[in-house]
Design an enzyme around this catalytic site. Structure first.
Site, PDB file in Angstrom:
ATOM      1  N   ARG A 105       0.856  -1.197   0.000  1.00 46.28           N
ATOM      2  CA  ARG A 105       0.000   0.000   0.000  1.00 46.28           C
ATOM      3  C   ARG A 105       0.884   1.235   0.000  1.00 46.28           C
ATOM      4  O   ARG A 105       1.777   1.381   0.835  1.00 46.28           O
ATOM      5  CB  ARG A 105      -0.899   0.004   1.237  1.00 46.28           C
ATOM      6  CG  ARG A 105      -1.645   1.299   1.518  1.00 46.28           C
ATOM      7  CD  ARG A 105      -2.890   1.425   0.676  1.00 46.28           C
ATOM      8  NE  ARG A 105      -3.544   2.707   0.828  1.00 46.28           N
ATOM      9  CZ  ARG A 105      -4.604   2.928   1.602  1.00 46.28           C
ATOM     10  NH1 ARG A 105      -5.104   1.952   2.319  1.00 46.28           N
ATOM     11  NH2 ARG A 105      -5.153   4.121   1.651  1.00 46.28           N
ATOM     12  N   ARG A 115      -5.440   1.294  -4.555  1.00 45.11           N
ATOM     13  CA  ARG A 115      -4.578   0.686  -3.544  1.00 45.11           C
ATOM     14  C   ARG A 115      -4.553  -0.832  -3.671  1.00 45.11           C
ATOM     15  O   ARG A 115      -5.547  -1.438  -4.044  1.00 45.11           O
ATOM     16  CB  ARG A 115      -5.019   1.086  -2.147  1.00 45.11           C
ATOM     17  CG  ARG A 115      -6.435   0.674  -1.827  1.00 45.11           C
ATOM     18  CD  ARG A 115      -7.101   1.590  -0.856  1.00 45.11           C
ATOM     19  NE  ARG A 115      -7.455   2.811  -1.528  1.00 45.11           N
ATOM     20  CZ  ARG A 115      -8.467   3.569  -1.230  1.00 45.11           C
ATOM     21  NH1 ARG A 115      -9.237   3.274  -0.230  1.00 45.11           N
ATOM     22  NH2 ARG A 115      -8.716   4.664  -1.890  1.00 45.11           N
ATOM     23  N   ASP A 118      -6.590  -2.185   1.436  1.00 43.26           N
ATOM     24  CA  ASP A 118      -7.133  -1.248   2.406  1.00 43.26           C
ATOM     25  C   ASP A 118      -7.734  -2.081   3.537  1.00 43.26           C
ATOM     26  O   ASP A 118      -8.514  -2.999   3.267  1.00 43.26           O
ATOM     27  CB  ASP A 118      -8.209  -0.390   1.735  1.00 43.26           C
ATOM     28  CG  ASP A 118      -8.623   0.812   2.550  1.00 43.26           C
ATOM     29  OD1 ASP A 118      -7.841   1.248   3.413  1.00 43.26           O
ATOM     30  OD2 ASP A 118      -9.727   1.328   2.312  1.00 43.26           O
ATOM     31  N   ASP A 120      -9.722  -1.304   6.986  1.00 42.29           N
ATOM     32  CA  ASP A 120     -10.344  -0.264   7.811  1.00 42.29           C
ATOM     33  C   ASP A 120     -11.013  -0.874   9.040  1.00 42.29           C
ATOM     34  O   ASP A 120     -11.749  -1.858   8.932  1.00 42.29           O
ATOM     35  CB  ASP A 120     -11.423   0.480   7.026  1.00 42.29           C
ATOM     36  CG  ASP A 120     -10.860   1.427   5.986  1.00 42.29           C
ATOM     37  OD1 ASP A 120      -9.704   1.857   6.129  1.00 42.29           O
ATOM     38  OD2 ASP A 120     -11.585   1.729   5.018  1.00 42.29           O
TER      39      ASP A 120
END
Length: 189
Positions: A105, A115, A118, A120
């Protein structure tokens, strides 16, 4: 479906004897660069390899149109991972960032740039945070069908803290950019 552990159950650190609650956590993973499925599976594996993290469920994979990305951005593969953990939210965030870095990343300052991976944090138990590095629950989760739809697949009765039942939130969102990928799946180690 995995049962959510009793939030009052405590795990004792065997080295320090410190008592820490086990929290149910929701993480959203996505990729739109490189070997997307490999990156998502790598994220699940890396989470499962994390001490004091137990991966309990992984959602189906959805292919989604990029939201707020540069015009030439490719579609994302997205999924949600449910974990139980005794780690703090800050430690989980550090681990998520390390996993992203391990999969290449790059952060160049471009908002919503494509990307390789990811990861989160959406929810960490009932924790709330609002500082420059960590915001919980994730401030845009309630607006993202690519987070709520796979989460709903795993926990149809789930509620997003301070926003309401995810089923109700989904009803108000455009889901036309989501495509269930029955031909792809993620495995728990």
């Amino acid at each position: 479906m995995t049962e959510t552990p009793n939030p009052h159950i405590i795990d004792a650190d065997t080295l320090t004897g410190e008592m820490r609650p086990i929290r149910r956590c929701v993480l959203a993973i996505g990729s739109n660069l490189g070997e997307r499925l490999t990156s998502l599976q790598g994220a699940v594996d890396a989470l499962a390899d994390t001490p004091d993290v137990w991966v309990t469920s992984v959602s189906p994979i959805y292919e989604t149109e990029p939201v707020g990305c540069p015009p030439d951005a490719a579609n994302f593969l997205n999924a949600v991972v449910l974990i139980d953990s005794t780690l703090s939210a800050a430690t989980l965030l550090d681990r998520a960032l390390a996993i992203e870095d391990a999969f290449g990343r790059e952060r160049d300052g471009t908002t919503n740039a494509p990307r390789t991976l990811d990861v989160d944090l959406i929810v960490v138990g009932d924790r709330r945070a609002n500082d420059e590095n960590l915001r919980l629950p994730h401030p845009r989760a309630k607006e993202r069908s690519f987070v709520l739809r796979p989460w709903h697949d795993l926990e149809p009765d789930a509620t997003l803290i301070d926003a309401g039942p995810i089923a109700d939130l989904l009803e108000g969102l455009d889901q036309s950019g989501l495509k269930l990928r029955d031909d792809l799946s993620l495995q728990i180690q």
